[in-house]
Enzyme design. Structure first.
Site, PDB file in Angstrom:
ATOM      1  N   SER A  47       0.830  -1.216   0.000  1.00 60.19           N
ATOM      2  CA  SER A  47       0.000   0.000   0.000  1.00 60.19           C
ATOM      3  C   SER A  47       0.861   1.263   0.000  1.00 60.19           C
ATOM      4  CB  SER A  47      -0.906   0.028   1.232  1.00 60.19           C
ATOM      5  OG  SER A  47      -1.747  -1.099   1.265  1.00 60.19           O
TER       6      SER A  47
HETATM    7  N1  SAH Z   1      -1.022  -4.915   3.927  1.00 64.37           N
HETATM    8  C1  SAH Z   1      -0.267  -4.843   2.698  1.00 64.37           C
HETATM    9  C2  SAH Z   1      -1.166  -4.633   1.497  1.00 64.37           C
HETATM   10  C3  SAH Z   1      -1.236  -5.843   0.650  1.00 64.37           C
HETATM   11  S1  SAH Z   1      -2.373  -5.738  -0.707  1.00 64.37           S
HETATM   12  C4  SAH Z   1       0.824  -3.810   2.849  1.00 64.37           C
HETATM   13  O1  SAH Z   1       1.434  -3.788   3.880  1.00 64.37           O
HETATM   14  O2  SAH Z   1       1.108  -3.067   1.933  1.00 64.37           O
HETATM   15  C5  SAH Z   1      -3.763  -6.598  -0.043  1.00 64.37           C
HETATM   16  C6  SAH Z   1      -3.566  -8.053   0.220  1.00 64.37           C
HETATM   17  O3  SAH Z   1      -4.828  -8.593   0.607  1.00 64.37           O
HETATM   18  C7  SAH Z   1      -3.114  -8.905  -0.971  1.00 64.37           C
HETATM   19  O4  SAH Z   1      -1.888  -9.498  -0.662  1.00 64.37           O
HETATM   20  C8  SAH Z   1      -4.209  -9.946  -1.141  1.00 64.37           C
HETATM   21  O5  SAH Z   1      -3.726 -11.227  -1.504  1.00 64.37           O
HETATM   22  C9  SAH Z   1      -4.815  -9.959   0.253  1.00 64.37           C
HETATM   23  N2  SAH Z   1      -6.173 -10.485   0.358  1.00 64.37           N
HETATM   24  C10 SAH Z   1      -7.242 -10.307  -0.477  1.00 64.37           C
HETATM   25  N3  SAH Z   1      -8.328 -10.977  -0.024  1.00 64.37           N
HETATM   26  C11 SAH Z   1      -7.937 -11.579   1.150  1.00 64.37           C
HETATM   27  C12 SAH Z   1      -8.595 -12.405   2.094  1.00 64.37           C
HETATM   28  N4  SAH Z   1      -9.877 -12.776   1.952  1.00 64.37           N
HETATM   29  N5  SAH Z   1      -7.899 -12.844   3.161  1.00 64.37           N
HETATM   30  C13 SAH Z   1      -6.602 -12.499   3.338  1.00 64.37           C
HETATM   31  N6  SAH Z   1      -5.912 -11.723   2.478  1.00 64.37           N
HETATM   32  C14 SAH Z   1      -6.573 -11.263   1.392  1.00 64.37           C
END
Ligand code: SAH
Length: 273
Positions: free
Chosen positions: A121
């Site tokens: 993010s």
């Molecule tokens: N928190 C991260 C952002 C990652 S993007 C950061 O530090 O930048 C969002 C993430 O959510 C992705 O890796 C995606 O695989 C995950 N995601 C989507 N649906 C999900 C679910 N139902 N359970 C767990 N993770 C999920």
């Protein structure tokens, strides 16, 4: 199956219009970002003082304290005031959570690809979500849905003793585990591989929940895993998304507030191996 009405089921009360512009940086699409979308009025970011270093990523460590200081300075200029969040963002080396080839861009205010069509993010989004979710409270136990490469969980772990984070993509879960093991957050983040839409019933209630992927609706299980008085922040929507803040005001009452226009990767059910 839970047959109860969704606690937040009520007519939409937003009258705001769709955004006309986006703040997506180069190299990734609107469907692949985790960024804020600026509204109809033009919003000018302060001039970035960061020059992208030509040096290979391995040398970034030497400069990274200074680059993070500049990142935190920009976050302040963009309205982030929570000192715990700002010092957590100063402490976590974001460049270690992205691919070496992107490390030189790690301190730009941009989401960056982390593989599997997902992104780390945008720093402003991380800081804003954590500041709004914690709102000055002392948090003992927080849940993150969508750990990705583990960056936001590491930031959280700087000021929250118990952080639970769930990731549904196996490759990212493995990556996050490695990333978290080498940082100062070691031991404070309990990472699980699974579908975060179910939350973590056996660890509830949480003093805060942060969701890093956008669903059509905020999963009901998560609302029930919030402690009374605690806050959840999550993007909601598909083509048009908005950050939603939910505060649990009682055993069966929740208050909902709509915040910024954003663009997040989708919240998906099940797991991907
Ligand atoms: N928190 C991260 C952002 C990652 S993007 C950061 O530090 O930048 C969002 C993430 O959510 C992705 O890796 C995606 O695989 C995950 N995601 C989507 N649906 C999900 C679910 N139902 N359970 C767990 N993770 C999920």
């Amino acid at each position: 199956m839970n047959k109860r009405r969704h606690p937040l089921d009520k007519p939409a009360r937003s009258t705001r219009t769709a955004p006309t512009g986006s703040a997506l940086g180069p190299g990734y699409s609107a469907a692949n970002s985790n960024t804020r979308i600026h509204g109809p009025r033009p919003f000018t970011l302060p001039q970035s003082p960061i020059r992208t270093p030509d040096a290979p990523a391995v040398n970034l460590g030497l400069n990274s304290d200074r680059l993070r200081l500049q990142m935190v300075h920009r976050l302040r200029e963009q309205g982030i005031t929570d000192e715990r969040v700002l010092s957590a963002m100063q402490a976590v080396p974001r460049h270690l959570f992205v691919d070496q080839g992107l490390a030189s861009r790690a301190y730009e205010d941009a989401a960056l690809p982390i593989g599997y069509g997902q992104t780390i993010s945008q720093p402003w989004v991380v800081a804003h979500m954590l500041a709004v979710m914690s709102d000055g409270r002392t948090l003992a136990r927080v849940l993150e849905i969508g750990a990705g490469c583990g960056y936001q969980a590491a930031v959280l772990a700087q000021f929250v003793p118990e952080v639970y984070a769930i990731e549904r993509v196996r490759g990212l879960y493995d990556q996050a585990r490695l990333n978290l093991a080498q940082g100062r957050a070691r031991g404070r983040v309990r990472l699980s591989f699974g579908d975060g839409m179910q939350g973590l019933e056996h660890r509830a209630p949480f003093d805060g929940i942060v969701v890093a992927a956008a669903g059509v609706k905020i999963p009901e299980a998560l609302l029930h895993q919030l402690a009374v008085g605690a806050r959840l922040i999550a993007p909601e929507g598909t083509a048009h998304q908005r950050l939603i803040l939910i505060e649990r005001t009682g055993p069966s009452s929740w208050h909902r507030l709509e915040l910024d226009d954003v663009r997040f990767v989708p919240l998906r059910p099940g797991t991907q191996t």
